[in-house]
Scaffold this active site. Structure first.
Site, PDB file in Angstrom:
ATOM      1  N   ASP A 186       0.859  -1.187   0.000  1.00 48.08           N
ATOM      2  CA  ASP A 186       0.000   0.000   0.000  1.00 48.08           C
ATOM      3  C   ASP A 186       0.895   1.238   0.000  1.00 48.08           C
ATOM      4  O   ASP A 186       1.874   1.314   0.761  1.00 48.08           O
ATOM      5  CB  ASP A 186      -0.911  -0.003   1.226  1.00 48.08           C
ATOM      6  CG  ASP A 186      -1.886   1.166   1.209  1.00 48.08           C
ATOM      7  OD1 ASP A 186      -2.865   1.090   0.442  1.00 48.08           O
ATOM      8  OD2 ASP A 186      -1.654   2.144   1.940  1.00 48.08           O
ATOM      9  N   ASN A 200      -2.580  12.828  -3.427  1.00 44.57           N
ATOM     10  CA  ASN A 200      -3.451  13.259  -4.527  1.00 44.57           C
ATOM     11  C   ASN A 200      -4.081  14.619  -4.237  1.00 44.57           C
ATOM     12  O   ASN A 200      -4.183  15.475  -5.123  1.00 44.57           O
ATOM     13  CB  ASN A 200      -4.549  12.220  -4.759  1.00 44.57           C
ATOM     14  CG  ASN A 200      -4.127  11.132  -5.731  1.00 44.57           C
ATOM     15  OD1 ASN A 200      -3.218  11.324  -6.527  1.00 44.57           O
ATOM     16  ND2 ASN A 200      -4.776   9.987  -5.655  1.00 44.57           N
ATOM     17  N   HIS A 258      -4.278  14.582  -9.186  1.00 43.85           N
ATOM     18  CA  HIS A 258      -4.381  13.184  -9.630  1.00 43.85           C
ATOM     19  C   HIS A 258      -3.402  12.848 -10.746  1.00 43.85           C
ATOM     20  O   HIS A 258      -2.951  11.700 -10.843  1.00 43.85           O
ATOM     21  CB  HIS A 258      -5.814  12.893 -10.083  1.00 43.85           C
ATOM     22  CG  HIS A 258      -6.789  12.846  -8.953  1.00 43.85           C
ATOM     23  ND1 HIS A 258      -6.922  11.758  -8.129  1.00 43.85           N
ATOM     24  CD2 HIS A 258      -7.670  13.776  -8.482  1.00 43.85           C
ATOM     25  CE1 HIS A 258      -7.848  11.996  -7.214  1.00 43.85           C
ATOM     26  NE2 HIS A 258      -8.317  13.227  -7.398  1.00 43.85           N
ATOM     27  N   ASP A 313      -0.967   9.735 -10.563  1.00 46.85           N
ATOM     28  CA  ASP A 313      -0.821   8.649 -11.543  1.00 46.85           C
ATOM     29  C   ASP A 313       0.648   8.431 -11.898  1.00 46.85           C
ATOM     30  O   ASP A 313       1.118   7.291 -11.990  1.00 46.85           O
ATOM     31  CB  ASP A 313      -1.613   8.976 -12.814  1.00 46.85           C
ATOM     32  CG  ASP A 313      -3.119   8.886 -12.600  1.00 46.85           C
ATOM     33  OD1 ASP A 313      -3.532   8.312 -11.567  1.00 46.85           O
ATOM     34  OD2 ASP A 313      -3.875   9.380 -13.461  1.00 46.85           O
ATOM     35  N   GLU A 335      -4.224   2.499  -4.960  1.00 48.38           N
ATOM     36  CA  GLU A 335      -2.800   2.625  -4.668  1.00 48.38           C
ATOM     37  C   GLU A 335      -2.232   1.333  -4.080  1.00 48.38           C
ATOM     38  O   GLU A 335      -1.183   1.343  -3.430  1.00 48.38           O
ATOM     39  CB  GLU A 335      -2.554   3.782  -3.695  1.00 48.38           C
ATOM     40  CG  GLU A 335      -3.106   3.579  -2.290  1.00 48.38           C
ATOM     41  CD  GLU A 335      -4.557   4.025  -2.149  1.00 48.38           C
ATOM     42  OE1 GLU A 335      -5.001   4.243  -1.003  1.00 48.38           O
ATOM     43  OE2 GLU A 335      -5.249   4.157  -3.179  1.00 48.38           O
TER      44      GLU A 335
END
Length: 415
Positions: free
Chosen positions: A266, A274, A279, A283, A310
């Protein structure tokens, strides 16, 4: 093909559309001396009939002529078969035409002699043999019609002269009618040959096109299958591929007793990342992390997949539990050392938490048990401060044995 074009003795029907193998087989057949052996035997029989009926010299000369032609054809065939290569170029076509026309002239001369000054029985035998020979020549004319037409003309022309000189005038129009029939037959044979070659060429072309399209379809299906098991953002395996790989790995492990290890990963505080950097940066961050995880597993029998959001998962096959722990720590460090300076706003370095579980030798494990154990270890890692590896010890959830233990490895201390 036009009738007058058929008279060229060097025309090879379909040469421009036939395959090299077809041309070689056709020329090999044209050089065969077997049909000439039959003609020689037939005319020799007619010569014997002439000799028995009193025309000894006529029979002897007619027989010697066809024997000489036969010997030359045997020499041609031997010379052709003894050639140094598989070449069947113009040299061999010219030699065939010369030998064939020589045979036609010899047959015609022999037939003319046997129709002049011989008995009615000999003349009947000669006519029957000549018709059989000409019919055979017409049947092979689809390959080189010009040579066949000239040969037929030589035989019929000379035999017509012999018959006319003998006073058998009715033979002349009969020969002309027979020539017309054979010429029409040859024309039809050539047309059929060209249609056949064109049909074969079309069929071959269609077959190649179908083969090519099938290959393209196979490649497209493989790419589609690959895409179906690929995460579009990171290029890693997706959840579907992971589920299949885990089931296969567990089945192999249960059958052979080999060890597999499962890591649940994780990305720490990714929601805050984010919210802070956007975002798009998130990414790109996941892409960098995915590459770091993959590079840490180079040379290992493993699978890296994006589990969702994630979260990532890793399957490592055939490694001892202690080695799996070392690999997990290496992954943690690799991510920790990955620079994010190239991203907008240059975020600080990112960390991950890993929950690890390894199957125990001789103890069958299930997918659900392995996932639950790895998830429990990941929960401990996150609860213990993140940026670390936690290992699930003891039986997987659902097995009533000793209590679970979690052993933490703090990657931050080693960075």
């Amino acid at each position: 093909m036009r009738f007058f074009a058929l008279w060229n003795p060097f025309v090879f029907v379909g040469y421009d559309i036939a395959s090299k193998q077809q041309i070689k087989e056709t020329v090999r057949e044209l050089y065969s001396s077997k049909p000439h052996l039959t003609a020689t035997i037939g005319f020799s029989f007619a010569g014997l009939s002439a000799a028995l009926s009193g025309a000894v010299w006529t029979g002897a000369v007619a027989t010697l002529i066809v024997l000489a032609c036969m010997m030359f054809r045997v020499w041609m065939e031997h010379h052709f078969r003894a050639r140094s290569s598989e070449d069947v170029g113009e040299k061999w076509v010219r030699l065939f035409v010369f030998g064939s026309l020589l045979s036609g002239f010899g047959w015609g001369l022999s037939g003319a002699l046997l129709l002049y000054g011989t008995s009615a029985e000999t003349q009947a035998i000669t006519m029957g043999i000549a018709c059989a020979i000409l019919q055979g020549a017409a049947g092979r004319a689809y390959m080189t019609p010009g040579t066949a037409l000239i040969n037929i003309s030589l035989v019929i022309g000379q035999m017509s002269i012999g018959a006319f000189a003998e006073g058998n005038y009715i033979y002349v129009p009969a020969f002309l009618l027979y020539f017309t029939f054979l010429a029409s037959f040859i024309q039809q044979m050539v047309d059929n040959r060209l249609r056949q070659l064109n049909a074969e060429q079309t069929a071959e072309r269609l077959f190649r096109e179908i083969t090519e399209k099938n290959e393209l379809l196979r490649i497209a299906n493989e790419r589609l299958a690959t895409k179906a098991y690929e995460d579009p953002l990171t290029g890693l395996a997706n959840r579907r591929k992971f589920d299949l790989a885990l089931a296969e790995s567990l089945a192999a492990s249960n059958d052979t007793g080999s060890t597999i290890s499962l890591m649940m990963i994780d990305v720490d505080h990714f929601k805050a990342f984010n919210d802070t950097y956007g975002h798009q940066s998130g990414d790109e961050c996941l892409q960098l992390i995915a590459r770091a995880i993959g590079s840490s597993l180079a040379g290992r029998d493993s699978l890296v997949a994006r589990y969702g959001g994630e979260e990532f998962v890793v399957i490592v096959r055939g490694e001892a539990p202690d080695m799996a722990i070392a690999i997990a720590e290496r992954i943690c460090l690799a991510v920790r050392l990955t620079s994010l300076d190239s991203l907008p706003s240059a975020p600080p370095r990112q960390t991950i938490s890993i929950g690890l579980v390894s199957s125990r030798a001789g103890t069958p494990e299930t997918r659900e048990a392995m996932l639950a154990a790895a998830d429990a270890a990941l929960y401990k890692a996150k609860k213990g401060g993140r940026n670390r590896v936690c290992v699930h010890r003891g039986p997987c959830p659902g097995q009533q044995q000793e209590q679970d233990t979690v052993v933490p490895f703090d990657a931050a201390k080693q960075a």
